[in-house]
Every structure is written in C-alpha cells, then in structure tokens.
Scaffold this active site. Structure first.
Site, short mmCIF file in Angstrom:
data_model
loop_
_atom_site.label_atom_id
_atom_site.label_comp_id
_atom_site.label_asym_id
_atom_site.label_seq_id
_atom_site.Cartn_x
_atom_site.Cartn_y
_atom_site.Cartn_z
N ASP A 13 -1.29 -4.44 -1.74
CA ASP A 13 -1.70 -5.72 -2.34
C ASP A 13 -2.93 -6.31 -1.67
O ASP A 13 -3.08 -7.53 -1.60
CB ASP A 13 -0.54 -6.74 -2.32
CG ASP A 13 0.73 -6.16 -2.90
OD1 ASP A 13 0.63 -5.51 -3.95
OD2 ASP A 13 1.80 -6.31 -2.29
N LYS A 16 -7.10 -3.79 -3.98
CA LYS A 16 -7.83 -2.53 -4.13
C LYS A 16 -8.37 -2.35 -5.55
O LYS A 16 -9.50 -1.88 -5.72
CB LYS A 16 -6.90 -1.34 -3.81
CG LYS A 16 -6.52 -1.27 -2.35
CD LYS A 16 -5.58 -0.12 -2.08
CE LYS A 16 -4.21 -0.29 -2.68
NZ LYS A 16 -3.40 -1.38 -2.10
N GLY A 40 0.55 -1.81 -8.37
CA GLY A 40 0.11 -2.75 -9.40
C GLY A 40 -1.30 -3.19 -9.05
O GLY A 40 -1.49 -3.99 -8.15
N HIS A 41 -2.28 -2.60 -9.70
CA HIS A 41 -3.68 -2.92 -9.39
C HIS A 41 -4.22 -3.88 -10.45
O HIS A 41 -4.28 -3.55 -11.63
CB HIS A 41 -4.52 -1.64 -9.33
CG HIS A 41 -4.17 -0.79 -8.14
ND1 HIS A 41 -4.61 0.49 -7.98
CD2 HIS A 41 -3.42 -1.05 -7.05
CE1 HIS A 41 -4.15 0.98 -6.84
NE2 HIS A 41 -3.41 0.05 -6.27
N GLN A 223 -0.72 1.28 -2.61
CA GLN A 223 0.01 0.72 -1.46
C GLN A 223 -0.94 0.59 -0.25
O GLN A 223 -2.13 0.45 -0.45
CB GLN A 223 1.25 1.55 -1.11
CG GLN A 223 2.37 1.47 -2.13
CD GLN A 223 2.26 2.49 -3.24
OE1 GLN A 223 1.93 3.64 -3.01
NE2 GLN A 223 2.53 2.09 -4.46
P1 IMP Z 1 9.10 2.03 -3.22
O1 IMP Z 1 7.70 2.50 -3.12
O2 IMP Z 1 9.44 1.44 -4.56
O3 IMP Z 1 10.09 3.08 -2.78
O4 IMP Z 1 9.29 0.81 -2.18
C1 IMP Z 1 9.21 1.01 -0.77
C2 IMP Z 1 8.52 -0.16 -0.10
O5 IMP Z 1 7.14 -0.16 -0.45
C3 IMP Z 1 9.05 -1.54 -0.52
O6 IMP Z 1 8.98 -2.41 0.58
C4 IMP Z 1 8.07 -1.99 -1.60
O7 IMP Z 1 8.01 -3.39 -1.71
C5 IMP Z 1 6.78 -1.42 -1.03
N1 IMP Z 1 5.77 -1.15 -2.06
C6 IMP Z 1 5.75 -0.13 -2.93
N2 IMP Z 1 4.66 -0.20 -3.70
C7 IMP Z 1 3.97 -1.27 -3.30
C8 IMP Z 1 2.72 -1.85 -3.72
O8 IMP Z 1 2.01 -1.36 -4.59
N3 IMP Z 1 2.35 -2.98 -3.05
C9 IMP Z 1 3.08 -3.50 -2.04
N4 IMP Z 1 4.24 -3.00 -1.62
C10 IMP Z 1 4.68 -1.89 -2.24
#
Ligand code: IMP
Length: 423
Positions: A13, A16, A40-41, A223
């Site tokens: 977040d 990017k 989520g971009h 991420q």
């Molecule tokens: P997962 O990727 O859904 O398995 O989540 C694992 C961890 O990564 C959690 O803490 C999510 O909130 C975090 N996470 C996954 N994708 C994003 C992103 O695009 N932005 C911020 N945090 C993310």
C-alpha cells in the site's frame, strides 16, 4: 532499453500503482511477477479512479504489453471480472497476456484460506485477504497445483478441478466446515477459462524476446518487502517473494538484464492485517493519519494501521531489494502535522538495535527510538518540482533517503497523475 523493477519497501500500500502509471509513459511492457488478487493498485486518471488487482498498471497506456507472469497465482473468475470491468469503462485489454505457467486459485483455495484463519488462535492469525493466496502457493510447492495452461483443455481441466475439490471437501467436511459446491462452481470456472483462453501465452518467451529486442520493461511488484515470505516479518507475511529477486523467478528473465530497482516508500508507514508494527500509532494520533491518508485497503476495505516512518525496517528493505531510486509517496498527507518522527533504531529488552532482527517475536517488543523533525504546515498538493517543496519537507525527505541509503527519484504529493515529479 531499460529493465526496471519497482517494488514496495514497507508492508504494501505504498502507492505503487500510481508510480507505475507515471513511469509507464516510456515503457513497452509491464510485468507482474508475484502475488495475486490480494493486491490492490489504485490509479487515478483525470476524474476516473481504477483499482487493479491482477492486471498490470500499464493497461492504461495504449500500445503497452501487460503480462501476468508465471510467479502469480490467478483466480480465473476474478481476472475475468477485472478485465470485463475495464472493457466496460473503455479500457482495452488486448495487450494482456497471462502466463501459461501461472498457477490457478480455485474455489477450494479460497475456502482453505478462510478455514486456516478460523483455526488459528487469537494472536496467531495472519489477517489474510482470504483470496486463497497461501493455499494456492502451497499446492504449487506441493506440486499439485493447476496451471493456466490447463484451462486450454476444458474436459481435462474439469476432471482435475473436480478431483481436487473432492479431496479438499473431505478435509472441510471432517472439520464441519463449508464445502465447495462443485456443480455450482464449475460453470463459472468454465466460462472464465473460455474467456481467458486467447490471453494464455508463453510469457517467458514474450519477456525474453522484448528484453533481447531492447524494449523498455517494467516489473511491477505487489505488496511490500516486509511481507516477503523469506525476508518479511514471518509468519505475518504473504506467500510470495515480493522483493526484487522475485522479478526473475516470477517471469523467467535473467537478473543479468535488470538495471534499476525503484523502491516505493510512503512518507510514513502503514500495515494491513496482523503482525508486528514497530512504529504503530494508536488512538487519536493513528486515527488522524488514517483519515488524512485515506488509509483503507483497496482490496478488502479494511482500515490500515498507521505509524511513523520506520527507517530501520525500510533500510533493511532497500538493502534486500537493492533499491537505487526511491519514489516517496503521500508526502501531502503530512502537510498539517507540526512535528514528524522518524524511527532510527529499536530498543528491545534494554538493548539498542540498528538493524531489523529476524525474529518477529522481538519486533513486538520494540520501543522505537525516534528523531523529531519540524513539520512544514503548508499544502504541498500543487507542488510540481523539488525546489517548490517547503524547506522542512525537503529536509525530511532527504533525511529519509539518507537513512535508507538510496537516492530520491520521484516524489508524489497526491493521488493524481499530475501530482508527481521526478528529480
Ligand atoms: P495474503 O496475501 O492474503 O495471504 O495475506 C497475508 C498478509 O499480507 C496479510 O497481513 C495481508 O493483509 C497482507 N497483504 C496481502 N496483500 C496485501 C497488499 O496488497 N497490501 C497490503 N497488505 C497485503
């Protein structure tokens, strides 16, 4: 030609999507290399706002080739939805390619994600996005994943999907958990597979041919480094390599080609989901930063945890990524603060740490050691070059760059394309 990797250096977040959109002005190909629709971009163009989850942010530049690389896990139904959503808004998806080697997220992965989270005790929950990311990567590593190329043969795809759904259902049923309704899910998957078939390509070849032909290529990380499965705050991480090294394994391009690594950092820090957050602000302080920065997840809508800039964690990220240029975002969010803090070291059990410890348990015990900087108390919304930034803002940003040991390349002072300048 240039081959650039752009990565998040915090917990995701960082903004990017917006930076990629700006950088893609001169880019021929944009490539996602890891993650899935957990990302989520957000990109704002004129008065239009778009949120991308799987599709690379180069899709808004006509003529750009956009690749979903082999390192991703792709939910076919979600990808179809996202593509149709863009087409409805007049954005062409003709230049999109989906790697034949990308692994699929299937309905049982999403259920397994929810099931595993429900089984974790309080304090051990990861706070996943529940998109099935972890279980799909688990199947990949366990060599029982289904890849995008399998969608080209629908009869075989149906057989494999049914076989695995039934295996998963046995686990769910034994635990009294919801099961996959195979008969209801298959028609949706079949429709998505048919829709996606023309886009399934050997993208390893596409990327290598583009690199050989001297094209400008941008690798778009999702991420952030602190969520990297190897280098992040394990186990509170995602299941892929979010750091720049992942750009090679996730696309099939040799590290030999990579010339530049852009690290996107937010001028403060946020985190979604569970896990340690060394500089987190609570109560009114955290809430006012969240409001000022509109810090709510683009994928799940969850409120983001907010805190001061953590130079210890970001320096570590910049090192692991080999960041040589910084894109600093959301500087305008700090406009009204009379005073800003930067965490320059940690104190844990009475001991000073200037580097990130590997053990997340220690990170929970951090007392941040801060240095304090005066704010600038002036709007930066319309600033369009470095010299027009208030002096205190320049000093603050320069200090961030010095602490993380990288040069500033881009500064962003708002969500719009125009609210960005290069140095
Ligand atoms: P997962 O990727 O859904 O398995 O989540 C694992 C961890 O990564 C959690 O803490 C999510 O909130 C975090 N996470 C996954 N994708 C994003 C992103 O695009 N932005 C911020 N945090 C993310």
């Amino acid at each position: 030609m240039s081959v650039t990797v752009l990565v998040g250096t915090q917990w995701g977040d960082e903004g990017k999507g917006k930076i990629i959109d700006v950088l893609t002005r001169d880019i021929d190909m944009v490539v996602r290399f890891q993650g899935g629709n957990n990302a989520g971009h957000t990109v704002e163009i004129g008065d239009q706002k778009y949120v991308l989850h799987l599709i690379p942010s180069g899709i808004f530049r006509p003529g750009t080739v956009n690749i979903i690389g082999n390192g991703l896990v792709v939910d076919p139904i979600s990808l179809q939805d996202e593509m149709e959503g863009l087409v409805k808004r007049g954005i062409s998806v003709n230049g999109l390619q989906l790697s034949d080697k990308a692994h699929l997220i299937l309905p049982y992965h999403r259920l397994m994600d929810a099931f595993k989270e429900s089984q974790r005790a309080e304090g051990k929950k990861i706070g996943t996005t529940k998109r099935g990311i972890g279980p799909a990567y688990t199947d990949k590593a366990d060599r029982c994943g289904i890849r995008a190329l399998e969608m080209l043969d629908l009869a075989a795809f149906k057989e494999r999907f049914t076989e695995y759904a039934e295996k998963y259902n046995q686990i769910f049923a034994a635990a009294g958990f919801e099961t996959v309704d195979v008969a209801a899910e298959w028609p949706k998957l079949e429709a998505a597979a048919k829709y996606l078939q023309p886009y399934i390509k050997d993208t390893v070849l596409s990327v290598n041919m583009a690199a050989k032909a001297g094209k400008n290529i941008l690798f778009e990380g999702a991420q952030g480094a602190l969520l990297d499965v190897d280098h992040g705050t394990y186990p509170f991480v995602t299941s892929s390599n979010t750091t720049s090294g992942g750009a090679c394994t996730g696309t099939g391009l040799s590290p030999r080609y990579i010339e530049e690594v852009y690290g996107v950092i937010k001028a403060y820090t946020t985190r979604v989901g569970e896990g340690p957050f060394q500089t987190e602000l609570y109560g009114e302080e955290g809430e006012s930063l969240r409001k000022a920065g509109n810090e709510y997840g683009a994928t799940t809508g969850r409120p983001r945890r907010c805190g001061w800039f953590d130079a210890v964690a970001s320096r570590y990220s910049c090192m692991v990524n080999g960041v040589n240029k910084l894109a600093i975002t959301k500087v305008d969010v700090l406009d009204d603060l009379p005073e800003l803090k930067i965490c320059i070291a940690y104190e844990i059990d009475g001991k000073r740490y200037s580097e990130m410890p590997s053990d997340s348990k220690l990170l929970y015990k951090v007392t941040p050691i801060y240095e304090t900087h005066p704010g600038w108390m002036t709007s930066t919304d319309n600033v369009c070059c470095w010299n027009d930034l208030p002096e205190n803002a320049r000093k603050y940003l320069q200090r961030l760059a010095e602490l993380v040991d990288a040069e500033i390349g881009i500064v962003s002072v708002g969500p719009k394309r125009e609210q960005t300048f290069e140095l």
